[in-house]
Design a protein around this motif. Sequence first.
Motif, PDB file in Angstrom:
ATOM      1  N   ALA A  28       0.814  -1.219   0.000  1.00  0.00           N
ATOM      2  CA  ALA A  28       0.000   0.000   0.000  1.00  0.00           C
ATOM      3  C   ALA A  28       0.845   1.266   0.000  1.00  0.00           C
ATOM      4  O   ALA A  28       0.349   2.334  -0.355  1.00  0.00           O
ATOM      5  CB  ALA A  28      -0.952   0.000   1.198  1.00  0.00           C
ATOM      6  N   ARG A  29       2.105   1.164   0.339  1.00  0.00           N
ATOM      7  CA  ARG A  29       2.952   2.369   0.297  1.00  0.00           C
ATOM      8  C   ARG A  29       3.321   2.733  -1.145  1.00  0.00           C
ATOM      9  O   ARG A  29       3.777   3.846  -1.398  1.00  0.00           O
ATOM     10  CB  ARG A  29       4.189   2.199   1.165  1.00  0.00           C
ATOM     11  N   ASP A  30       3.146   1.793  -2.088  1.00  0.00           N
ATOM     12  CA  ASP A  30       3.519   2.038  -3.480  1.00  0.00           C
ATOM     13  C   ASP A  30       2.340   2.045  -4.456  1.00  0.00           C
ATOM     14  O   ASP A  30       2.524   2.377  -5.628  1.00  0.00           O
ATOM     15  CB  ASP A  30       4.531   0.987  -3.937  1.00  0.00           C
ATOM     16  N   TYR A  31       1.170   1.648  -3.986  1.00  0.00           N
ATOM     17  CA  TYR A  31      -0.018   1.584  -4.840  1.00  0.00           C
ATOM     18  C   TYR A  31      -1.170   2.272  -4.124  1.00  0.00           C
ATOM     19  O   TYR A  31      -1.228   2.274  -2.890  1.00  0.00           O
ATOM     20  CB  TYR A  31      -0.371   0.122  -5.145  1.00  0.00           C
ATOM     21  N   ASP A  32      -2.115   2.822  -4.899  1.00  0.00           N
ATOM     22  CA  ASP A  32      -3.215   3.559  -4.265  1.00  0.00           C
ATOM     23  C   ASP A  32      -4.321   2.622  -3.759  1.00  0.00           C
ATOM     24  O   ASP A  32      -4.299   1.418  -4.017  1.00  0.00           O
ATOM     25  CB  ASP A  32      -3.754   4.656  -5.186  1.00  0.00           C
ATOM     26  N   ARG A  33      -5.261   3.205  -3.034  1.00  0.00           N
ATOM     27  CA  ARG A  33      -6.323   2.427  -2.383  1.00  0.00           C
ATOM     28  C   ARG A  33      -7.131   1.597  -3.384  1.00  0.00           C
ATOM     29  O   ARG A  33      -7.472   0.436  -3.115  1.00  0.00           O
ATOM     30  CB  ARG A  33      -7.255   3.357  -1.608  1.00  0.00           C
ATOM     31  N   HIS A  34      -7.425   2.142  -4.554  1.00  0.00           N
ATOM     32  CA  HIS A  34      -8.198   1.415  -5.559  1.00  0.00           C
ATOM     33  C   HIS A  34      -7.406   0.216  -6.101  1.00  0.00           C
ATOM     34  O   HIS A  34      -7.971  -0.859  -6.308  1.00  0.00           O
ATOM     35  CB  HIS A  34      -8.616   2.347  -6.691  1.00  0.00           C
ATOM     36  N   GLN A  35      -6.121   0.413  -6.301  1.00  0.00           N
ATOM     37  CA  GLN A  35      -5.274  -0.690  -6.756  1.00  0.00           C
ATOM     38  C   GLN A  35      -5.193  -1.784  -5.695  1.00  0.00           C
ATOM     39  O   GLN A  35      -5.304  -2.972  -6.014  1.00  0.00           O
ATOM     40  CB  GLN A  35      -3.870  -0.173  -7.092  1.00  0.00           C
ATOM     41  N   THR A 118       7.104  -2.456  -4.855  1.00  0.00           N
ATOM     42  CA  THR A 118       7.535  -2.701  -3.484  1.00  0.00           C
ATOM     43  C   THR A 118       8.660  -3.731  -3.413  1.00  0.00           C
ATOM     44  O   THR A 118       9.622  -3.566  -2.661  1.00  0.00           O
ATOM     45  CB  THR A 118       6.336  -3.176  -2.643  1.00  0.00           C
ATOM     46  N   ALA A 119       8.543  -4.804  -4.180  1.00  0.00           N
ATOM     47  CA  ALA A 119       9.497  -5.913  -4.110  1.00  0.00           C
ATOM     48  C   ALA A 119      10.719  -5.744  -5.005  1.00  0.00           C
ATOM     49  O   ALA A 119      11.707  -6.472  -4.837  1.00  0.00           O
ATOM     50  CB  ALA A 119       8.787  -7.220  -4.462  1.00  0.00           C
TER      51      ALA A 119
END
Length: 159
Positions: A28-35, A118-119
């Motif tokens: 979630a630190r790299d993608y938005d809530r909808h994603q 993230t990874a």
Amino acid sequence: MVHIRPYRADDLDGVIDIFLRAVREVAARDYDRHQIDAWAQVDREAWSVRRMSRPTWVATIGSSLAGFADLESDGHLDMMFVHPAHQGRGVASALLAQVEASAREQGIARLHAEVSITARPFFGRRGFRVIAEQVVCVRGQRFDNFRMEKVLGPTQTPN
């Protein structure tokens, strides 16, 4: 101490929890809530079949499931997730070492994966290189990620 063992059918709920929490709390630190909402969905029956259809390993710390990874017969590392409470404790490194050892035993010379933003740093530090940046669609949401690969050399034996 991280221990790696083969996945068992009774690990299903634990690996689903690891996946959902890793996506919701770490990615979630790299993608938005909808994603994240689109990504963090699980069909329990499909997961059950998928986990049993390929080599899958779980990492434990004490009596807790800490992470899991799998390997397809063509060298595709489809999933590797670590529980948020166990990030930075060597879980992913231990899982990847198991995947690499298994790949070598099977004569697989190259690992490849679709890696999240993230990874990506983790995989890069472990010898994977980016083949392509890509955008994939999942449940109507667009995700930036990376196709990465690692060519496996022969296992080194101590002198």
